[in-house]
Write a protein that holds these residues in place. Structure first.
Motif, PDB file in Angstrom:
ATOM      1  N   LEU A 108       0.874  -1.159  -0.130  1.00  0.00           N
ATOM      2  CA  LEU A 108      -0.188   0.049   0.055  1.00  0.00           C
ATOM      3  C   LEU A 108       0.932   1.237   0.038  1.00  0.00           C
ATOM      4  O   LEU A 108       0.732   2.216  -0.995  1.00  0.00           O
ATOM      5  N   PHE A 109       1.772   1.233   0.770  1.00  0.00           N
ATOM      6  CA  PHE A 109       2.814   2.426   1.014  1.00  0.00           C
ATOM      7  C   PHE A 109       3.715   2.420  -0.446  1.00  0.00           C
ATOM      8  O   PHE A 109       3.877   3.699  -0.728  1.00  0.00           O
ATOM      9  N   GLY A 110       4.118   1.422  -0.983  1.00  0.00           N
ATOM     10  CA  GLY A 110       4.850   1.493  -2.075  1.00  0.00           C
ATOM     11  C   GLY A 110       4.134   2.138  -3.153  1.00  0.00           C
ATOM     12  O   GLY A 110       4.682   2.578  -3.701  1.00  0.00           O
ATOM     13  N   CYS A 111       2.913   1.734  -3.460  1.00  0.00           N
ATOM     14  CA  CYS A 111       2.385   2.156  -4.593  1.00  0.00           C
ATOM     15  C   CYS A 111       1.636   3.796  -4.426  1.00  0.00           C
ATOM     16  O   CYS A 111       1.490   4.422  -5.201  1.00  0.00           O
ATOM     17  N   SER A 112       1.922   4.177  -3.150  1.00  0.00           N
ATOM     18  CA  SER A 112       1.199   5.593  -2.904  1.00  0.00           C
ATOM     19  C   SER A 112       2.271   6.727  -3.169  1.00  0.00           C
ATOM     20  O   SER A 112       2.216   7.608  -3.785  1.00  0.00           O
ATOM     21  N   ALA A 113       3.648   6.389  -2.982  1.00  0.00           N
ATOM     22  CA  ALA A 113       4.774   7.373  -3.031  1.00  0.00           C
ATOM     23  C   ALA A 113       4.844   7.748  -4.780  1.00  0.00           C
ATOM     24  O   ALA A 113       4.840   8.915  -4.949  1.00  0.00           O
TER      25      ALA A 113
ATOM     26  N   PRO B  87      -3.578  -1.361  18.150  1.00  0.00           N
ATOM     27  CA  PRO B  87      -2.920  -0.760  16.841  1.00  0.00           C
ATOM     28  C   PRO B  87      -3.832   0.228  16.094  1.00  0.00           C
ATOM     29  O   PRO B  87      -3.348   1.236  15.747  1.00  0.00           O
ATOM     30  N   LEU B  88      -5.146  -0.028  15.862  1.00  0.00           N
ATOM     31  CA  LEU B  88      -6.049   0.795  15.426  1.00  0.00           C
ATOM     32  C   LEU B  88      -6.339   2.240  15.988  1.00  0.00           C
ATOM     33  O   LEU B  88      -6.288   3.084  15.391  1.00  0.00           O
ATOM     34  N   GLN B  89      -6.316   2.089  17.411  1.00  0.00           N
ATOM     35  CA  GLN B  89      -6.557   3.435  18.217  1.00  0.00           C
ATOM     36  C   GLN B  89      -5.496   4.014  17.966  1.00  0.00           C
ATOM     37  O   GLN B  89      -5.082   5.284  17.838  1.00  0.00           O
ATOM     38  N   ILE B  90      -3.954   3.626  18.070  1.00  0.00           N
ATOM     39  CA  ILE B  90      -2.722   4.282  17.772  1.00  0.00           C
ATOM     40  C   ILE B  90      -2.644   4.963  16.676  1.00  0.00           C
ATOM     41  O   ILE B  90      -2.323   6.294  16.319  1.00  0.00           O
TER      42      ILE B  90
ATOM     43  N   GLY C  20      -4.197   8.847   0.930  1.00  0.00           N
ATOM     44  CA  GLY C  20      -3.903   8.875   2.246  1.00  0.00           C
ATOM     45  C   GLY C  20      -4.693   7.605   3.229  1.00  0.00           C
ATOM     46  O   GLY C  20      -4.040   7.073   3.985  1.00  0.00           O
ATOM     47  N   ALA C  21      -5.751   7.562   2.611  1.00  0.00           N
ATOM     48  CA  ALA C  21      -6.797   6.428   3.375  1.00  0.00           C
ATOM     49  C   ALA C  21      -6.152   5.179   3.270  1.00  0.00           C
ATOM     50  O   ALA C  21      -6.066   4.251   4.315  1.00  0.00           O
ATOM     51  N   LEU C  22      -5.672   4.764   2.076  1.00  0.00           N
ATOM     52  CA  LEU C  22      -5.007   3.528   1.721  1.00  0.00           C
ATOM     53  C   LEU C  22      -3.383   3.423   2.201  1.00  0.00           C
ATOM     54  O   LEU C  22      -3.058   2.460   2.636  1.00  0.00           O
TER      55      LEU C  22
ATOM     56  N   SER D 111      -2.215   1.388   5.882  1.00  0.00           N
ATOM     57  CA  SER D 111      -0.830   0.835   5.723  1.00  0.00           C
ATOM     58  C   SER D 111      -0.301   0.900   7.214  1.00  0.00           C
ATOM     59  O   SER D 111       0.551   0.334   7.862  1.00  0.00           O
ATOM     60  N   ILE D 112      -0.453   2.237   8.048  1.00  0.00           N
ATOM     61  CA  ILE D 112      -0.081   2.366   9.192  1.00  0.00           C
ATOM     62  C   ILE D 112      -0.590   1.477  10.053  1.00  0.00           C
ATOM     63  O   ILE D 112       0.343   0.774  11.008  1.00  0.00           O
ATOM     64  N   TRP D 113      -1.627   1.020  10.218  1.00  0.00           N
ATOM     65  CA  TRP D 113      -2.490   0.077  10.943  1.00  0.00           C
ATOM     66  C   TRP D 113      -1.977  -1.209  10.841  1.00  0.00           C
ATOM     67  O   TRP D 113      -1.634  -2.146  11.675  1.00  0.00           O
TER      68      TRP D 113
END
Length: 368
Positions: free
Chosen positions: A27-32, A189-192, A228-230, A235-237
């Motif tokens: 997810l993060f790799g495709c976002s950049a 993890p979701l809350q963080i 940003g959502a994906l 990705s962060i979660w």
């Protein structure tokens, strides 16, 4: 309770972390590369704020929906210092530096430069976080740094060098963020992830409005919120789940797949030219990642007395290598004697010594 069943349970946890880490990397790799196509539509501050705004729009409602049925340990009072630090570094400094770097580098080159996050995370996790990575980690770090240097194409001035400096700052911020996040990953993890996203969005967009920064068109804003959502929120979660189950150092190995995915995405989807520098850097970084993925760490180790609070699993048939404590009867579900169950509470790990394959998670930060 057979030892094989207990080990299988531990391997399941590791597998869960590996899949979560790889999914986060995709997810993060495709976002950049996608962000790099939008860098001229607004200022770096507004773009970074919108990216985390998309993450917040996804994670905050999801956290509210799952709050009542969550079996996770919520954020505690003593966690807020670390949360503020990771929000500042990972949610503000990192994205701002990334957007600035993306304006000065090609999508494929900037994607591969992001692999420096692996090196920084490894160094910080080992030197400060007391995680263990052997000779394979040193070799992988050297290969990754070599690949990043090749991407500079020997230039010490101009846009290439400046872009590389911005990406280096972003990856350093995220390397520190990863180590702090790993220590907090025993919490929900979701809350963080939701707190981090919201905590980064409000000050950046508020400052952008106050400073009359240039905002993208409505269509570009919608696209940035989706990215940003994906690429940030989900990705962060997932990355926090990987940090919990694998430790920061090994999570970094999996997340090293993100730059390769980004470079491949740039070449295939965005039709970016495949240069010799990108090819050679990709090869070096890929070898480095494979070197670490082949690592297997097992030895006899001693667990000191430890007390903490997190979500954990009890299996009446297989038992657990680390969670064999007693419970008040009112804490247990009706079928606790027959079926595995998850719950979260404050508990104590007695001192013990055993041998099994392990990673540098919250239960295995011992001396070597």
């Amino acid at each position: 309770m057979p030892q094989t069943s207990r080990l299988n349970s531990e391997m399941t946890s590791r597998s869960r972390g590996q899949w979560a880490g790889l999914s986060a990397a995709v997810l993060f790799g495709c976002s950049a590369p996608l962000i790099s196509t939008l860098t001229t539509t607004g200022s770096p501050l507004t773009l970074a704020g919108l990216l985390y705004g998309g993450a917040a729009l996804m994670l905050c409602p999801l956290q509210l929906l799952k709050a009542r049925q969550s079996q996770e340990t919520p954020v505690q009072r003593g966690d807020w210092g670390g949360l503020v630090m990771l929000t500042l570094l990972g949610g503000v400094v990192g994205p701002l530096a990334l957007v600035n770097g993306l304006t000065l580098l090609s999508p494929a080159s900037s994607s591969l430069m992001l692999n420096l996050e692996t090196v920084f995370t490894l160094l910080i996790a080992v030197l400060i976080g007391r995680e263990h990575i052997g000779s394979r980690g040193v070799i992988a770090a050297a290969l990754t740094i070599s690949g990043a240097l090749i991407l500079s194409e020997g230039s010490l001035d101009g846009s290439t060098w400046q872009g590389g400096a911005w990406i280096t700052l972003a990856t350093l911020a995220w390397g520190i963020d990863n180590t702090i996040s790993q220590r907090l990953s025993l919490r929900n993890p979701l809350q963080i992830a939701a707190i981090k996203s919201l905590g980064a969005t409000v000050p950046m967009l508020g400052l952008a409005f106050a400073m009359h920064e240039r905002f993208p068109s409505p269509a570009a804003m919608a696209f940035l919120l989706l990215i940003g959502a994906l690429g940030y929120g989900l990705s962060i979660w997932l990355d926090l789940v990987a940090l919990r189950n694998l430790g920061a150092a090994r999570e970094a190995v999996l997340f090293a797949a993100a730059p390769f995915i980004g470079a491949l995405f740039s070449v295939i989807v965005l039709q970016v030219q495949l240069t010799v520098a990108i090819t050679l850097a990709s090869l070096l970084m890929l070898i480095g990642m494979l070197v670490l993925l082949g690592e297997e760490h097992t030895h006899s180790h001693r667990h000191a007395l430890q007390r903490h609070n997190h979500r954990h699993r009890h299996d009446p048939q297989a038992g657990s290598l680390h969670h064999n404590h007693d419970h008040p009867l009112e804490w247990l579900p009706e079928n606790a004697n027959q079926e595995p169950f998850w719950h979260a509470h404050d508990h104590v790990h007695d001192e013990q010594e055993h041998e099994h394959p392990h990673v540098s998670d919250a239960h295995h930060r011992h001396q070597h």
